[in-house]
Design a protein around this motif. Structure first.
Motif, mmCIF file in Angstrom:
data_model
loop_
_atom_site.group_PDB
_atom_site.id
_atom_site.type_symbol
_atom_site.label_atom_id
_atom_site.label_comp_id
_atom_site.label_asym_id
_atom_site.label_seq_id
_atom_site.Cartn_x
_atom_site.Cartn_y
_atom_site.Cartn_z
ATOM 1 N N TRP A 244 0.822 -1.201 0.000
ATOM 2 C CA TRP A 244 0.000 0.000 0.000
ATOM 3 C C TRP A 244 0.863 1.260 0.000
ATOM 4 C CZ3 TRP A 244 -4.719 0.255 -1.502
ATOM 5 C CH2 TRP A 244 -5.611 -0.795 -1.299
ATOM 6 N N THR A 245 2.018 1.182 0.662
ATOM 7 C CA THR A 245 2.902 2.348 0.724
ATOM 8 C C THR A 245 3.412 2.713 -0.661
ATOM 9 O OG1 THR A 245 3.591 1.807 2.980
ATOM 10 C CG2 THR A 245 5.027 3.265 1.708
ATOM 11 N N PHE B 210 2.377 0.377 5.876
ATOM 12 C CA PHE B 210 1.636 1.387 5.122
ATOM 13 C C PHE B 210 1.940 2.772 5.662
ATOM 14 C CE2 PHE B 210 -2.757 3.343 4.100
ATOM 15 C CZ PHE B 210 -2.217 3.953 2.970
#
Length: 440
Positions: free
Chosen positions: A241-242, A404
């Motif tokens: 997600w990061t 994240f």
């Protein structure tokens, strides 16, 4: 949109050039995009040969998706330089490629929404008061990278271990001076390739300063497969997600850039490409090109203003000429000596060019605000721009978990969009913007 060009084209969009002219005409577009397209991968640690390959493949995909109706060339996007560097530091090249793939998907999603609902909703979410400051953040966040390459022998080392070099800064300033002179004083086609001229002049200066190792070029084979970086072949993809949060928000900038380019091309050619084949097809083509690049290890692609300049100067609008340039870029990607020559360019040469280019990115954000006549006496606009720039340049981030993190530029863009939608006075700004666009 009104058509402002009345001069008859030498070759119109659907016309084929004569065989004895085709190569020369396509080479003009290749040289126009070459300097910028190979500069991006060098700055982020990717293969220049792969960038040429992805540029050619992406342009061909774009021409197919737009039904051969828009004469546009796609090359490496400068807007993604900082996000690629950040994503690579966090998760390696595979993280950057994952983020780039999802950025391409974001293009596709926006294209579908435009096809269904039109383009006005996008202008409401991403007005100049939001996009302009985000562009400024992108340019200023790269300032340290440019200066480090220009000043130090080891710009990739820890800052405490930097070694200052008078020779490096001298070569960088010579490169910068040549690029500025080419930008200001060179005319016609040569005025479109100041980056290539600057890199060439800087390379010569670096050679005489003893900074060039030409042996790898002599040792390189003429034919060599580019350094492809493919999922499930070179690495096993891992969802992050990061990485997505780092890369996808840049689409805010490139969507606006793309729309602007299509308006310019429409005026140059004398056709409304926003209506036929439609902005949705053009955006989809750009997104697919970026996804193709991410699948082979190349940087994200975008339409190139340099090649629009070639169209305006030559009055040759043929998509067959653009397609020929794409084929040449693919072939150049497989010439080992060209890739080796590009890789032999010393870092101060790249630093000298980058001082100008990264500054231009930031200045283009200012230009957007000026051209849109954003009134900073209006507190709403002042607040939105101020918050975006300080959060973005300052490097603020929000960490939701160990896997994240929402980085500075993404956080700045999201907060900017939210402020634009929440703060009072938005309808008045939108009416002014829409009236100006309609008048244009």
């Amino acid at each position: 949109m009104t058509n402002t060009q009345t001069a008859k084209p030498i070759l119109d969009v659907e016309e084929k050039p004569k065989l004895n002219q085709w190569l020369t005409l396509s080479l003009q577009h290749l040289f126009a995009m070459f300097g910028a397209t190979v500069l991006v991968p060098m700055l982020v640690g990717l293969s220049p040969g792969t960038a040429l390959l992805s540029s050619g493949l992406g342009t061909i995909a774009y021409l197919i998706i737009t039904k051969g109706q828009i004469p546009a060339y796609l090359g490496s996007s400068f807007a993604f330089i900082a996000p690629i560097i950040t994503a690579t530091e966090l998760g390696g090249p595979q993280a950057a490629m994952l983020g780039a793939f999802f950025a391409g998907l974001a293009y596709g999603a926006v294209a579908m929404l435009i096809y269904k609902f039109g383009v006005n909703w996008l202008m409401r979410i991403l007005p100049p008061v939001v996009v302009g400051p985000v562009i400024i953040v992108i340019g200023l966040s790269l300032a340290g990278t440019a200066v480090n390459m220009a000043m130090y022998e080891n710009p990739l080392a820890d800052p405490a271990d930097f070694i200052y070099s008078g020779t490096h800064i001298t070569v960088a300033l010579i490169t910068l001076a040549i690029t500025v002179i080419a930008s200001i004083y060179f005319k016609k086609f040569f005025g479109l390739i100041p980056v290539l001229v600057g890199i060439t002049g800087g390379y010569i200066a670096a050679f005489f300063a003893g900074l060039v190792n030409f042996q790898p070029v002599l040792d390189a084979p003429w034919f060599a497969v580019p350094e492809l970086y493919m999922p499930f072949v070179s690495y096993t993809p891992e969802f992050s997600w990061t990485a997505i949060a780092i890369m996808v928000p840049v689409a805010i900038v490139t969507l606006s850039e793309h729309t602007g380019h299509q308006m310019v091309v429409s005026k140059v050619v004398g056709r409304n490409f926003l209506e036929k084949p439609g902005l949705h097809r053009s955006l989809l083509g750009d997104g697919v090109a970026t996804m193709i690049a991410s699948m082979i290890g190349g940087p994200p692609n975008t339409t190139y203003g340099e090649n629009i300049g070639v169209l305006a100067i030559t009055r040759i609008f043929s998509v067959f000429v653009i397609g020929g340039a794409a084929v040449l870029a693919i072939l150049f990607g497989f010439i080992g000596k060209i890739s080796a020559l590009i890789s032999s360019i010393p870092t101060p040469v790249m630093g000298g060019v980058s001082i100008l280019l990264f500054g231009i990115i930031a200045s283009s954000g200012l230009r957007m605000l000026i051209e849109a006549k954003v009134d900073f006496a209006y507190k709403r606009n002042l607040i939105i721009a101020s918050v975006i720039m300080i959060i973005g340049v300052g490097g603020a981030y929000v960490q939701f978990s160990e896997t994240f993190v929402l980085p500075g530029m993404a956080l700045a863009a999201i907060i900017g969009i939210a402020l634009n939608l929440i703060l009072p006075g938005r309808k008045k700004e939108e009416e002014t913007l829409f009236n100006e666009n309609k008048a244009a």
